[in-house]
Structure formats: structure tokens, C-alpha cells
Design a protein around this motif. Structure first.
Motif, PDB file in Angstrom:
ATOM      1  N   CYS A 108      17.916  53.529  39.599  1.00 57.96           N
ATOM      2  CA  CYS A 108      18.092  52.988  38.261  1.00 57.96           C
ATOM      3  C   CYS A 108      19.033  52.329  38.032  1.00 57.96           C
ATOM      4  O   CYS A 108      20.082  52.728  38.751  1.00 57.96           O
ATOM      5  N   SER A 109      19.265  52.061  36.546  1.00 51.38           N
ATOM      6  CA  SER A 109      20.660  51.473  36.508  1.00 51.38           C
ATOM      7  C   SER A 109      21.852  51.622  36.740  1.00 51.38           C
ATOM      8  O   SER A 109      23.098  50.774  37.122  1.00 51.38           O
ATOM      9  N   ASN A 110      21.541  52.643  36.785  1.00 52.21           N
ATOM     10  CA  ASN A 110      23.566  53.244  36.606  1.00 52.21           C
ATOM     11  C   ASN A 110      23.427  54.048  38.316  1.00 52.21           C
ATOM     12  O   ASN A 110      24.772  54.542  37.984  1.00 52.21           O
TER      13      ASN A 110
ATOM     14  N   TYR B  51      12.845  48.545  31.029  1.00 53.12           N
ATOM     15  CA  TYR B  51      14.089  49.869  30.555  1.00 53.12           C
ATOM     16  C   TYR B  51      12.677  49.909  29.072  1.00 53.12           C
ATOM     17  O   TYR B  51      12.545  49.604  28.472  1.00 53.12           O
TER      18      TYR B  51
ATOM     19  N   HIS C 232      12.916  44.528  34.238  1.00 53.42           N
ATOM     20  CA  HIS C 232      13.713  45.225  34.615  1.00 53.42           C
ATOM     21  C   HIS C 232      12.767  46.386  33.139  1.00 53.42           C
ATOM     22  O   HIS C 232      12.781  46.148  32.458  1.00 53.42           O
TER      23      HIS C 232
ATOM     24  N   TRP D 135      29.988  49.222  31.996  1.00 53.58           N
ATOM     25  CA  TRP D 135      30.012  48.329  32.255  1.00 53.58           C
ATOM     26  C   TRP D 135      31.760  47.101  31.693  1.00 53.58           C
ATOM     27  O   TRP D 135      32.144  46.537  32.426  1.00 53.58           O
TER      28      TRP D 135
ATOM     29  N   ASP E 257      26.071  43.694  39.713  1.00 53.84           N
ATOM     30  CA  ASP E 257      26.433  43.345  38.552  1.00 53.84           C
ATOM     31  C   ASP E 257      27.680  42.269  38.654  1.00 53.84           C
ATOM     32  O   ASP E 257      27.857  41.483  39.716  1.00 53.84           O
TER      33      ASP E 257
ATOM     34  N   ASN F  18      20.036  36.416  34.297  1.00 47.04           N
ATOM     35  CA  ASN F  18      19.142  37.527  34.769  1.00 47.04           C
ATOM     36  C   ASN F  18      19.323  37.558  32.855  1.00 47.04           C
ATOM     37  O   ASN F  18      19.223  36.835  32.179  1.00 47.04           O
TER      38      ASN F  18
ATOM     39  N   LEU G 107      23.538  47.904  41.886  1.00 45.56           N
ATOM     40  CA  LEU G 107      22.969  47.016  41.170  1.00 45.56           C
ATOM     41  C   LEU G 107      24.911  47.010  40.617  1.00 45.56           C
ATOM     42  O   LEU G 107      25.545  47.688  39.612  1.00 45.56           O
TER      43      LEU G 107
ATOM     44  N   VAL H 222      15.215  49.484  42.072  1.00 42.39           N
ATOM     45  CA  VAL H 222      16.166  50.504  41.960  1.00 42.39           C
ATOM     46  C   VAL H 222      15.576  51.711  41.937  1.00 42.39           C
ATOM     47  O   VAL H 222      15.184  52.216  41.600  1.00 42.39           O
TER      48      VAL H 222
ATOM     49  N   GLU I 262      15.846  46.008  37.890  1.00 38.97           N
ATOM     50  CA  GLU I 262      16.496  46.989  36.611  1.00 38.97           C
ATOM     51  C   GLU I 262      15.868  48.002  36.606  1.00 38.97           C
ATOM     52  O   GLU I 262      14.965  48.114  36.626  1.00 38.97           O
TER      53      GLU I 262
ATOM     54  N   TYR J  45      20.262  51.707  28.397  1.00 40.59           N
ATOM     55  CA  TYR J  45      21.910  51.555  27.990  1.00 40.59           C
ATOM     56  C   TYR J  45      22.223  52.507  27.445  1.00 40.59           C
ATOM     57  O   TYR J  45      22.364  52.882  25.454  1.00 40.59           O
TER      58      TYR J  45
END
Length: 404
Positions: A377-379, A226, A224, A72, A7, A163, A5, A375, A337, A342
Motif C-alpha cells: 500500500c502507499s504507506n 484509492y 492508483h 509526507w 516519492d 504523477n 513508494l 504496492v 499506489e 490519504y
């Protein structure tokens, strides 16, 4: 597809020493970690719909030190970027490294907040809400024409109009079901102009109970997931996103924040339009900026056992429902994602032993359910600390490809 990701950071952090100063090197590192796809905010409306001069774009953070320890948002002031030239270079480097690009937009969430002036933000807000999906469709279609002229359109995996549409400026409280007609209009518009390019929109979490509200003309089912769970408890108890409730300042000092942290009311960005151009509340950025990462992680670990089974069950349900929906529609499934939520930039819950096991389980389930892409993960991207864990990303990406 094994997805990293990228972004909006691929254009906000391009200065010397920044993760996207050299796009070729960024792709080389991605491939080394087992990725073959990147997902980006391609700033389509800015580049192809706004009419603004994009030959020398400048990006910066939210002001001063505000947001500089928030994931971010830790954007330094950087050099000017020729938006269209930078986009072409991204596509050229993707092709050179045998990677694909998922073209998306975060422009009705936070991308314009990184501009040095409010021109981009004003251009987005000037589009009547009822026309926004069609305006995005036209901008994306023009972007496809632009890269096609350079022989690079085969790099596109698919296009997302926007998104997380139910948490964006594309709606006014309609919810997933209420958004369907608008999403379908935008998708139809894009298909009229680019019939050979798959197009979709994506959704935060998996909207179980509202799946009937997903566009009937989408080409890819993108979610996504989460799960939050224990992280959701922290967000709820400290009212990080519920601005109707008082922020528990004394408790935050005692349980989450670093020594010497200011009070919430004393930590604000310079007065500007930027706070209006991002969906992240002031108190959430404050807590991320001033948390002690070890305290934050201990808070989650201390309570994780109470949420472990519910988080696993939620993940199982969401992934199964997403896969069933994609199968019923006869379209590919992608998790663009996920997986926990977050977290502050320097916190380590998702990168640590509990979080990485959640990532591993989710990727294996995505593989077993036949997902086209996912993914780690998103991180797991160049602008997050998790990027340094090469072995983990390589292992999980290889596992996802097993028996494919």
C-alpha cells in the motif's frame, strides 16, 4: 515488481537519523521486506530543465509545526543535498541491491513546496501549461542520458512523465479525455529522444468511463486505486477538500480532534508561497495535524460496515477494468499506489486489521490479473510507521510473486 513508494522523501529527509540518511541501508531494508522496485519523484525538471543551481538543495516543511503530523509533510530542515549526486547514489544503491527504479515527477503537485525558497516553484509555473508535458519529457530524457553516462540506465523500470495527471498542474479542468492530446505529445517527445526506455503517465484511481482518454502511445498502464469508501464519507462530512463549504468546527472538536486543538483559522503556516505549491488544502492538513488518531480510526471503524461491500466491489471493478485496458492495449499493468486513501500520519486504519486485509485482497487480485507490479500500500515505505511491520510486507510481497 514489488514496489515501495519513496516519492519525494528520498531527498527531503536525508539528515542524521532520517529514513534516507543512508540510501544503501534504505535499500537493504526494502529488500528485507520483499521489495525489488522503488518509485520516486526524480525531480527531473528541477535537475535537468530549470537551469537552477542544484548542487546544494535545501528542503524543509511548510513552516513551523504546520504539517508535522501530516503524512509526507513531516519534513524537518535538513542538510544541503547535491541533487544530481544524490540521484546517482540512489541509482548506484539500487543496482547494488538488485532493485529497479520507477522514475516519475510530483513537480506539478507538491515537490517544490519542500524547497526553502520559491525558485523551483517559480520555474515550474513559468512553463506555459500547453508546453508542460513536453518540458517534462525533455527533462526526463536528459535524466536518462545522465544516468546512462554512469552505466546505470538499466536500473530504470520505466519513466512516468508525471504523477496522477488529472489531479496536477498539467491541466486546467479538461478531465482525463481532454488531457489525452497533451499526454500523447509528451510521450512522443520522450520516445523521440529515448526510444528504448518505456514511458507512460499515471492516473489517480481508475477512470472508469473515461478510459478512452488514456494516451494511445503509453507503454505501461499505471493506476492508483484509492477506493476511499468510509474514508470518503469522513472527507465529505467534514468538507476536508471542499473549500466551498464551511468547515464544521464544532463537530470536528467533538468527533475527531485532540483535546486542546486550535480552531482552523488559528492553525496556519507562516505566510508564504508554500501554500500555493501544494495541492493539499489548508483544512485537510489542519485536521491531520490535530486529529486524535484513535478518534479518527474509531470514526472509520464505526461506519465501515456500511461501506465494506461497496469498497470491495469498487476495488474489484477498478482492478478488472484496469487489467482489461492493459490487455486490450497489449501493455503491462502496474498499480503504483493504493488502496484506501490519504490518512493522518499516526492513524492506523490502513495498517490495522481492516486495512491490511484490504491490502492483501488487492495484492492477490493484482497477482491473479497478471499485473507486472504493485504496492503493498502507499504507506509501506521507510517514512511511514507501517515500515516497521516487516512480516506483513514480506508476506504480501511473497504472495504477489506466487505463480509468477
Amino acid at each position: 515488481m514489488t514496489i515501495s513508494l519513496w516519492d519525494f522523501t528520498w531527498y527531503t529527509r536525508t539528515g542524521p537519523g532520517e529514513p534516507f540518511a543512508d540510501l544503501g541501508e534504505a535499500f537493504r531494508q526494502a529488500v528485507e521486506r520483499g521489495y525489488d522496485t522503488v518509485r520516486i519523484c526524480a525531480m527531473p525538471y528541477l535537475l535537468f530543465g530549470s537551469g537552477l543551481d542544484t548542487s546544494a538543495l535545501r528542503f524543509t516543511g511548510l513552516g513551523g509545526e504546520f504539517g508535522q503530523r501530516t503524512r509526507w509533510y513531516d519534513v524537518p530542515s535538513g542538510p544541503p543535498v547535491d541533487g544530481r549526486a544524490h540521484l546517482l547514489e540512489l541509482f548506484r544503491q539500487a543496482k547494488a541491491h538488485d532493485c529497479r527504479i520507477i522514475v516519475s515527477s510530483w513537480e506539478y503537485q507538491q515537490s517544490p513546496s519542500f524547497g526553502v525558497d520559491d525558485a523551483w516553484h517559480r520555474a515550474m509555473q513559468a512553463v506555459p501549461r500547453a508546453d508542460r508535458t513536453v518540458a517534462l519529457a525533455d527533462a526526463h530524457a536528459a535524466l536518462v542520458d545522465f544516468v546512462r553516462a554512469e552505466g546505470l540506465d538499466d536500473v530504470i523500470a520505466y519513466v512516468e512523465l508525471h504523477n496522477e495527471v488529472q489531479y496536477s498542474g498539467l491541466h486546467a479542468g479538461e478531465g482525463v479525455v481532454g488531457l489525452r492530446a497533451s499526454m500523447e505529445r509528451g510521450i512522443d517527445r520522450f520516445k523521440e529522444r529515448q526510444p528504448a526506455v518505456p514511458v507512460t503517465v499515471n492516473y489517480a484511481r481508475v477512470p472508469v468511463g473515461e478510459m478512452r482518454g488514456l494516451p494511445r502511445n503509453m507503454d505501461v498502464a499505471v493506476f492508483h486505486p484509492y477506493v476511499y469508501g468510509v474514508l470518503g464519507q469522513l472527507y465529505d462530512e467534514f468538507a476536508l477538500r471542499d473549500t466551498s463549504r464551511a468547515f464544521p468546527q464544532d463537530r470536528a472538536f467533538a468527533e475527531l480532534l485532540r483535546d486542546g486543538a486550535p480552531k482552523l483559522e488559528d492553525w496556519r503556516p507562516p505566510a508564504s508561497w508554500k501554500s500555493e505549491a501544494t495541492i493539499v488544502p489548508h483544512r485537510e492538513i489542519y485536521t491531520h495535524d490535530w486529529c486524535d488518531p484513535d478518534r479518527w480510526d474509531r470514526w472509520l471503524y464505526d461506519r465501515y460496515s456500511e461501506h465494506r461491500h461497496a469498497m470491495r466491489e469498487t476495488m474489484e471493478t477498478w482492478l478488472a477494468v484496469a487489467a482489461d485496458h492493459a490487455a486490450a492495449r497489449g501493455i503491462p499493468l502496474v498499480f503504483g499506489e493504493g488502496w484506501v486513501g490519504y490518512t493522518p500520519l499516526h492513524a492506523n486504519f490502513e495498517e490495522g486489521p481492516v486495512g491490511t486485509e484490504i491490502c492483501a485482497h488487492a495484492m492477490r487480485r493484482a497477482r491473479d490479473l497478471g499485473a507486472w507490479g504493485t504496492v503493498v500500500c502507499s504507506n509501506a515505505a521507510p517514512h511511514h510507521p507501517m515500515w516497521q511491520d516487516v512480516a506483513l510486507q514480506r508476506r504480501l510481497n511473497d504472495e504477489f510473486r506466487e505463480n509468477r
